[in-house]
Write a protein that holds these residues in place. Sequence first.
Motif, PDB file in Angstrom:
ATOM      1  N   HIS A   1      12.917  -9.340   0.989  1.00  0.00           N
ATOM      2  CA  HIS A   1      13.231  -7.923   1.217  1.00  0.00           C
ATOM      3  C   HIS A   1      14.187  -7.387   0.165  1.00  0.00           C
ATOM      4  N   HIS A   2      15.126  -8.234  -0.232  1.00  0.00           N
ATOM      5  CA  HIS A   2      16.072  -7.815  -1.260  1.00  0.00           C
ATOM      6  C   HIS A   2      15.331  -7.528  -2.573  1.00  0.00           C
ATOM      7  N   LEU A   3      14.413  -8.427  -2.940  1.00  0.00           N
ATOM      8  CA  LEU A   3      13.667  -8.276  -4.200  1.00  0.00           C
ATOM      9  C   LEU A   3      12.819  -7.011  -4.207  1.00  0.00           C
ATOM     10  N   ILE A   4      12.069  -6.794  -3.138  1.00  0.00           N
ATOM     11  CA  ILE A   4      11.160  -5.639  -3.184  1.00  0.00           C
ATOM     12  C   ILE A   4      11.923  -4.318  -3.068  1.00  0.00           C
ATOM     13  N   GLU A   5      13.180  -4.393  -2.605  1.00  0.00           N
ATOM     14  CA  GLU A   5      14.008  -3.179  -2.610  1.00  0.00           C
ATOM     15  C   GLU A   5      14.504  -2.858  -4.018  1.00  0.00           C
ATOM     16  N   GLU A   6      14.707  -3.926  -4.813  1.00  0.00           N
ATOM     17  CA  GLU A   6      15.304  -3.781  -6.140  1.00  0.00           C
ATOM     18  C   GLU A   6      14.273  -3.475  -7.216  1.00  0.00           C
ATOM     19  N   LEU A   7      12.990  -3.685  -6.899  1.00  0.00           N
ATOM     20  CA  LEU A   7      11.947  -3.507  -7.905  1.00  0.00           C
ATOM     21  C   LEU A   7      11.267  -2.162  -7.687  1.00  0.00           C
ATOM     22  N   ARG A   8      10.937  -1.525  -8.791  1.00  0.00           N
ATOM     23  CA  ARG A   8      10.392  -0.184  -8.724  1.00  0.00           C
ATOM     24  C   ARG A   8       8.869  -0.231  -8.810  1.00  0.00           C
TER      25      ARG A   8
ATOM     26  N   VAL B   1       5.032 -11.254  -5.301  1.00  0.00           N
ATOM     27  CA  VAL B   1       6.422 -11.675  -5.073  1.00  0.00           C
ATOM     28  C   VAL B   1       6.469 -12.704  -3.942  1.00  0.00           C
ATOM     29  N   TYR B   2       5.723 -12.415  -2.879  1.00  0.00           N
ATOM     30  CA  TYR B   2       5.674 -13.303  -1.713  1.00  0.00           C
ATOM     31  C   TYR B   2       5.148 -14.691  -2.095  1.00  0.00           C
ATOM     32  N   THR B   3       4.017 -14.713  -2.826  1.00  0.00           N
ATOM     33  CA  THR B   3       3.441 -16.005  -3.215  1.00  0.00           C
ATOM     34  C   THR B   3       4.406 -16.783  -4.101  1.00  0.00           C
TER      35      THR B   3
END
Lengths: 194, 137
Positions: B34-41, B65-67
């Motif tokens: 969740h942190h990663l997909i919040e930080e990526l545009r 990202v998940y994989t």
Amino acid sequence: MGVRLKARLGRHRCRPKIMLKYLLPLGLFAALLILLGIGLTLNPREVPSPLIGQPAPNFTLQRLDDPSQTVSEEIFRGKVSLLNVWASWCLACRQEHPQLMELRKRGEVLLVGLNYKDDRGSALELLERAGNPYQVIAFDGDGKAGIDYGVYGVPETFVIDKQGVIRYKHIGPITPEDWEQKLAPLVRYLEKQP
Amino acid sequence: MRWLPILALVLTGLALAGVEVRQFPDPKLETRYHHLIEELRCLVCQNQSLADSNADLAEDLRSEVYTMLLAGKSDQEIVDFLVSRYGDFVLYRPPLKTTTALLWLGPFIAMALGALTLWRLIRRRSPNPPRPDINDS
């Protein structure tokens, strides 16, 4: 009364300072306008690709017309190529299609298609109907190769030199002007390189 | 007003339908995800993060990202993977480079200029000693 008048006269004596007081904000405003004007002419959709100057990413994909055969980045070796990312669901690709047909007719470059997140049937049907400008088409059904090429919208076109290095990325449909002004000069230049 | 709960129910149903269900073996991975997909545009809807966007590409990149997380990649490796393909543009916090220097330092420069102007204005307007040439009449 007299005091005020004198004060005013006193201020008028330093004229250059008053000029600066009005000219400075005006100048700043003009600078801001120019800056915003430049901003307006830029297209925020055109994100510069980090792949320029890099070898074309590896891929091994089935051919659109024949699943038993594969295409890979090896195809770019030895000739200047265009890799055109397209899909049958993409309206802007249809807008670009006549331009690609024209390029095929002139035969200046190798035109490779990357059929992105498409349905094989509808893609083939479209080519049947509108004509096929590509020499080879790689089928990227799940869009994984698209991710490796940093594709974020279709159509996109990569200019790849004889060494298989990406030299330019065009985002959006190629108009005749785009071809004449941006792509053709680069292709002709790369053609002369070893 | 009897229909209100029904409407609420229908709307929650719709909202749930849009959420992807992802299984994580470890809650730590889920937090990182969740942190990663919040930080990526997202590159399609440029003002949304990967987490917010419903665009097709955002969906693909989320699953990428998940994989990669499940494959044991570090956050940095995942970010590098995306940056090498899409450029610094995918980061909401691009690194400080010569091309991004103005972006990072611009606000501070503007603030310093503003403070300087304000300071000069205040100094000019502060009660001056009365000028002899005005007050002598």
